[in-house]
Design a protein around this motif. Structure first.
Motif, PDB file in Angstrom:
ATOM      1  N   MET A  91       0.812  -1.210   0.000  1.00 55.49           N
ATOM      2  CA  MET A  91       0.000   0.000   0.000  1.00 55.49           C
ATOM      3  C   MET A  91       0.851   1.268   0.000  1.00 55.49           C
ATOM      4  O   MET A  91       0.343   2.350  -0.263  1.00 55.49           O
ATOM      5  CB  MET A  91      -0.925   0.005   1.219  1.00 55.49           C
ATOM      6  N   SER A  92       2.134   1.163   0.297  1.00 54.28           N
ATOM      7  CA  SER A  92       3.005   2.325   0.445  1.00 54.28           C
ATOM      8  C   SER A  92       3.913   2.504  -0.774  1.00 54.28           C
ATOM      9  O   SER A  92       4.834   1.718  -0.977  1.00 54.28           O
ATOM     10  CB  SER A  92       3.877   2.171   1.695  1.00 54.28           C
ATOM     11  N   PRO A  93       3.698   3.549  -1.557  1.00 53.67           N
ATOM     12  CA  PRO A  93       4.607   3.813  -2.673  1.00 53.67           C
ATOM     13  C   PRO A  93       6.046   4.039  -2.220  1.00 53.67           C
ATOM     14  O   PRO A  93       6.987   3.659  -2.924  1.00 53.67           O
ATOM     15  CB  PRO A  93       4.024   5.077  -3.321  1.00 53.67           C
ATOM     16  N   GLY A  94       6.208   4.638  -1.047  1.00 57.33           N
ATOM     17  CA  GLY A  94       7.554   4.865  -0.543  1.00 57.33           C
ATOM     18  C   GLY A  94       8.297   3.580  -0.259  1.00 57.33           C
ATOM     19  O   GLY A  94       9.495   3.453  -0.557  1.00 57.33           O
ATOM     20  N   MET A  95       7.608   2.602   0.294  1.00 58.30           N
ATOM     21  CA  MET A  95       8.233   1.300   0.558  1.00 58.30           C
ATOM     22  C   MET A  95       8.552   0.585  -0.753  1.00 58.30           C
ATOM     23  O   MET A  95       9.634   0.008  -0.913  1.00 58.30           O
ATOM     24  CB  MET A  95       7.302   0.449   1.419  1.00 58.30           C
ATOM     25  N   LEU A  96       7.622   0.660  -1.711  1.00 57.36           N
ATOM     26  CA  LEU A  96       7.869   0.009  -2.991  1.00 57.36           C
ATOM     27  C   LEU A  96       9.035   0.647  -3.742  1.00 57.36           C
ATOM     28  O   LEU A  96       9.745  -0.035  -4.481  1.00 57.36           O
ATOM     29  CB  LEU A  96       6.612   0.036  -3.851  1.00 57.36           C
ATOM     30  N   ALA A  97       9.233   1.950  -3.554  1.00 56.39           N
ATOM     31  CA  ALA A  97      10.376   2.605  -4.192  1.00 56.39           C
ATOM     32  C   ALA A  97      11.686   2.025  -3.676  1.00 56.39           C
ATOM     33  O   ALA A  97      12.656   1.858  -4.438  1.00 56.39           O
ATOM     34  CB  ALA A  97      10.327   4.110  -3.944  1.00 56.39           C
ATOM     35  N   GLN A  98      11.713   1.710  -2.387  1.00 60.32           N
ATOM     36  CA  GLN A  98      12.902   1.054  -1.833  1.00 60.32           C
ATOM     37  C   GLN A  98      13.027  -0.373  -2.359  1.00 60.32           C
ATOM     38  O   GLN A  98      14.120  -0.839  -2.688  1.00 60.32           O
ATOM     39  CB  GLN A  98      12.813   1.035  -0.300  1.00 60.32           C
ATOM     40  N   ALA A  99      11.897  -1.071  -2.459  1.00 56.36           N
ATOM     41  CA  ALA A  99      11.916  -2.444  -2.960  1.00 56.36           C
ATOM     42  C   ALA A  99      12.426  -2.514  -4.395  1.00 56.36           C
ATOM     43  O   ALA A  99      13.152  -3.441  -4.765  1.00 56.36           O
ATOM     44  CB  ALA A  99      10.509  -3.048  -2.870  1.00 56.36           C
ATOM     45  N   GLU A 107       7.542  -7.210 -11.067  1.00 53.76           N
ATOM     46  CA  GLU A 107       6.467  -6.219 -11.098  1.00 53.76           C
ATOM     47  C   GLU A 107       6.265  -5.675  -9.690  1.00 53.76           C
ATOM     48  O   GLU A 107       6.387  -6.401  -8.703  1.00 53.76           O
ATOM     49  CB  GLU A 107       5.182  -6.886 -11.600  1.00 53.76           C
ATOM     50  N   LEU A 108       5.952  -4.375  -9.586  1.00 57.20           N
ATOM     51  CA  LEU A 108       5.629  -3.746  -8.311  1.00 57.20           C
ATOM     52  C   LEU A 108       4.265  -3.087  -8.441  1.00 57.20           C
ATOM     53  O   LEU A 108       4.046  -2.302  -9.372  1.00 57.20           O
ATOM     54  CB  LEU A 108       6.679  -2.715  -7.902  1.00 57.20           C
ATOM     55  N   VAL A 109       3.362  -3.409  -7.521  1.00 64.46           N
ATOM     56  CA  VAL A 109       1.973  -2.977  -7.626  1.00 64.46           C
ATOM     57  C   VAL A 109       1.538  -2.332  -6.312  1.00 64.46           C
ATOM     58  O   VAL A 109       1.750  -2.903  -5.238  1.00 64.46           O
ATOM     59  CB  VAL A 109       1.052  -4.170  -7.931  1.00 64.46           C
ATOM     60  N   VAL A 110       0.944  -1.140  -6.406  1.00 63.38           N
ATOM     61  CA  VAL A 110       0.357  -0.499  -5.232  1.00 63.38           C
ATOM     62  C   VAL A 110      -1.042  -1.068  -5.026  1.00 63.38           C
ATOM     63  O   VAL A 110      -1.874  -1.067  -5.939  1.00 63.38           O
ATOM     64  CB  VAL A 110       0.286   1.025  -5.404  1.00 63.38           C
ATOM     65  N   GLY A 111      -1.306  -1.591  -3.844  1.00 61.20           N
ATOM     66  CA  GLY A 111      -2.615  -2.162  -3.545  1.00 61.20           C
ATOM     67  C   GLY A 111      -2.755  -2.395  -2.063  1.00 61.20           C
ATOM     68  O   GLY A 111      -1.761  -2.516  -1.339  1.00 61.20           O
ATOM     69  N   GLU A 112      -3.997  -2.469  -1.603  1.00 58.33           N
ATOM     70  CA  GLU A 112      -4.285  -2.591  -0.171  1.00 58.33           C
ATOM     71  C   GLU A 112      -4.829  -3.968   0.156  1.00 58.33           C
ATOM     72  O   GLU A 112      -5.853  -4.389  -0.394  1.00 58.33           O
ATOM     73  CB  GLU A 112      -5.292  -1.518   0.233  1.00 58.33           C
ATOM     74  N   LEU A 113      -4.173  -4.658   1.051  1.00 55.87           N
ATOM     75  CA  LEU A 113      -4.668  -5.948   1.512  1.00 55.87           C
ATOM     76  C   LEU A 113      -5.954  -5.748   2.314  1.00 55.87           C
ATOM     77  O   LEU A 113      -6.083  -4.798   3.082  1.00 55.87           O
ATOM     78  CB  LEU A 113      -3.605  -6.643   2.354  1.00 55.87           C
ATOM     79  N   LEU A 117      -7.798  -7.526  -4.843  1.00 52.85           N
ATOM     80  CA  LEU A 117      -6.472  -7.301  -5.395  1.00 52.85           C
ATOM     81  C   LEU A 117      -6.536  -7.201  -6.914  1.00 52.85           C
ATOM     82  O   LEU A 117      -7.380  -7.827  -7.557  1.00 52.85           O
ATOM     83  CB  LEU A 117      -5.537  -8.437  -4.982  1.00 52.85           C
ATOM     84  N   PRO A 118      -5.631  -6.423  -7.503  1.00 54.59           N
ATOM     85  CA  PRO A 118      -5.667  -6.190  -8.954  1.00 54.59           C
ATOM     86  C   PRO A 118      -5.011  -7.299  -9.769  1.00 54.59           C
ATOM     87  O   PRO A 118      -4.167  -7.054 -10.633  1.00 54.59           O
ATOM     88  CB  PRO A 118      -4.902  -4.868  -9.094  1.00 54.59           C
ATOM     89  N   PHE A 119      -5.397  -8.548  -9.475  1.00 53.04           N
ATOM     90  CA  PHE A 119      -4.857  -9.703 -10.182  1.00 53.04           C
ATOM     91  C   PHE A 119      -6.000 -10.646 -10.537  1.00 53.04           C
ATOM     92  O   PHE A 119      -6.990 -10.742  -9.815  1.00 53.04           O
ATOM     93  CB  PHE A 119      -3.836 -10.455  -9.313  1.00 53.04           C
ATOM     94  N   GLU A 120      -5.818 -11.364 -11.635  1.00 53.48           N
ATOM     95  CA  GLU A 120      -6.805 -12.353 -12.033  1.00 53.48           C
ATOM     96  C   GLU A 120      -6.784 -13.552 -11.075  1.00 53.48           C
ATOM     97  O   GLU A 120      -5.767 -13.841 -10.425  1.00 53.48           O
ATOM     98  CB  GLU A 120      -6.521 -12.846 -13.458  1.00 53.48           C
ATOM     99  N   THR A 121      -7.888 -14.246 -10.991  1.00 61.16           N
ATOM    100  CA  THR A 121      -7.986 -15.453 -10.171  1.00 61.16           C
ATOM    101  C   THR A 121      -6.958 -16.487 -10.643  1.00 61.16           C
ATOM    102  O   THR A 121      -6.794 -16.717 -11.840  1.00 61.16           O
ATOM    103  CB  THR A 121      -9.403 -16.035 -10.269  1.00 61.16           C
ATOM    104  N   GLY A 122      -6.250 -17.085  -9.684  1.00 57.93           N
ATOM    105  CA  GLY A 122      -5.294 -18.142  -9.992  1.00 57.93           C
ATOM    106  C   GLY A 122      -4.021 -17.678 -10.669  1.00 57.93           C
ATOM    107  O   GLY A 122      -3.348 -18.470 -11.329  1.00 57.93           O
ATOM    108  N   THR A 123      -3.664 -16.417 -10.483  1.00 53.92           N
ATOM    109  CA  THR A 123      -2.487 -15.855 -11.159  1.00 53.92           C
ATOM    110  C   THR A 123      -1.177 -16.457 -10.674  1.00 53.92           C
ATOM    111  O   THR A 123      -0.257 -16.677 -11.468  1.00 53.92           O
ATOM    112  CB  THR A 123      -2.443 -14.329 -10.961  1.00 53.92           C
ATOM    113  N   PHE A 124      -1.067 -16.738  -9.385  1.00 47.18           N
ATOM    114  CA  PHE A 124       0.233 -17.043  -8.788  1.00 47.18           C
ATOM    115  C   PHE A 124       0.365 -18.507  -8.366  1.00 47.18           C
ATOM    116  O   PHE A 124      -0.577 -19.126  -7.890  1.00 47.18           O
ATOM    117  CB  PHE A 124       0.473 -16.138  -7.579  1.00 47.18           C
ATOM    118  N   GLY A 125       1.584 -19.016  -8.527  1.00 52.76           N
ATOM    119  CA  GLY A 125       1.879 -20.372  -8.101  1.00 52.76           C
ATOM    120  C   GLY A 125       2.153 -20.474  -6.619  1.00 52.76           C
ATOM    121  O   GLY A 125       2.249 -21.583  -6.068  1.00 52.76           O
TER     122      GLY A 125
END
Length: 212
Positions: A91-99, A107-113, A117-125
């Motif tokens: 959720m923090s752009p500042g933290m992602l800038a460090q990452a 990929e780096l995505v701003v989003g709130e748990l 989430l801005p991902f399709e169902t079943g996207t990740f292994g």
């Protein structure tokens, strides 16, 4: 170099945040000092979470999500464990800038748990969510979305404060997901001190579930 007192004060300000906007602001302020602070306090959960995911995902070329990635401490450990396609969500752009500076993320995505989430169902292994399910942070509904974006057969690995498991409603949510046939428990670690030099009286556990 910052003092342990300054580090723990920054941690307490984060815990005291009253809403997501305040929490984001505190993490933006903390971003540049975050790694040094947590390293000085002995923070060990990123390595434990990444190593657990690595035992459960044989294909290190699979897309994996680092949910609540912060400055990328978990991402560094995931890369060290052999993962090559890592997505950071925070959720923090500042933290992602460090990452981003660590050059381990595809990929780096701003989003709130806790929200969709801005991902399709079943996207990740596989998914990690380390150091996020704690006071004033992501709610139990976070787990619904982590399950949704994980492919069937993939693991969801997360850390949890033992004193927040029931108080925060995670016991009920985890049980409800299991009863609904959404996931099954693979592993629950013995309690450990995630920050032995900063929060010696606070215990955590690592959990791993397989999405069904």
């Amino acid at each position: 170099m910052t003092s342990d007192k300054a580090s723990t004060e920054r941690i307490q300000r984060v815990y005291a945040s009253g809403n997501p906007a305040e929490l984001t602001s505190e993490y933006n302020r903390w971003a540049e000092d975050y790694d040094a602070d947590l390293t000085a306090l002995g923070y060990n959960a990123p390595r434990g979470g990444a190593e657990l995911l690595a035992t459960l995902v044989a294909d290190k070329g699979a897309r994996v999500l680092d949910a609540g990635a912060g400055t990328g401490m978990v991402g560094e450990e995931l890369a060290r464990a052999g993962f090559r396609r890592i997505t950071a969500l925070d959720m923090s752009p500042g933290m992602l800038a460090q990452a981003e500076q660590k050059a381990v993320y595809e990929e780096l995505v701003v989003g709130e748990l806790g929200k969709r989430l801005p991902f399709e169902t079943g996207t990740f292994g596989g998914v990690t969510c380390i150091g996020v399910l704690t006071i004033g942070h992501a709610p139990p509904e976070t787990l619904d979305e982590l399950v949704r974006v994980t492919a069937a057969g993939g693991p969801v690995v997360f850390s949890m404060r033992t004193d927040y498991y029931s108080e925060g409603g995670f016991d009920a949510k985890q049980g409800a997901l299991e009863a609904a046939g959404k996931w099954r428990l693979l592993e629950r670690s013995p309690p450990f001190r995630a920050m032995p030099d900063g929060e010696p009286d606070i215990w955590h556990e690592l959990w791993a579930y397989e999405v069904l």
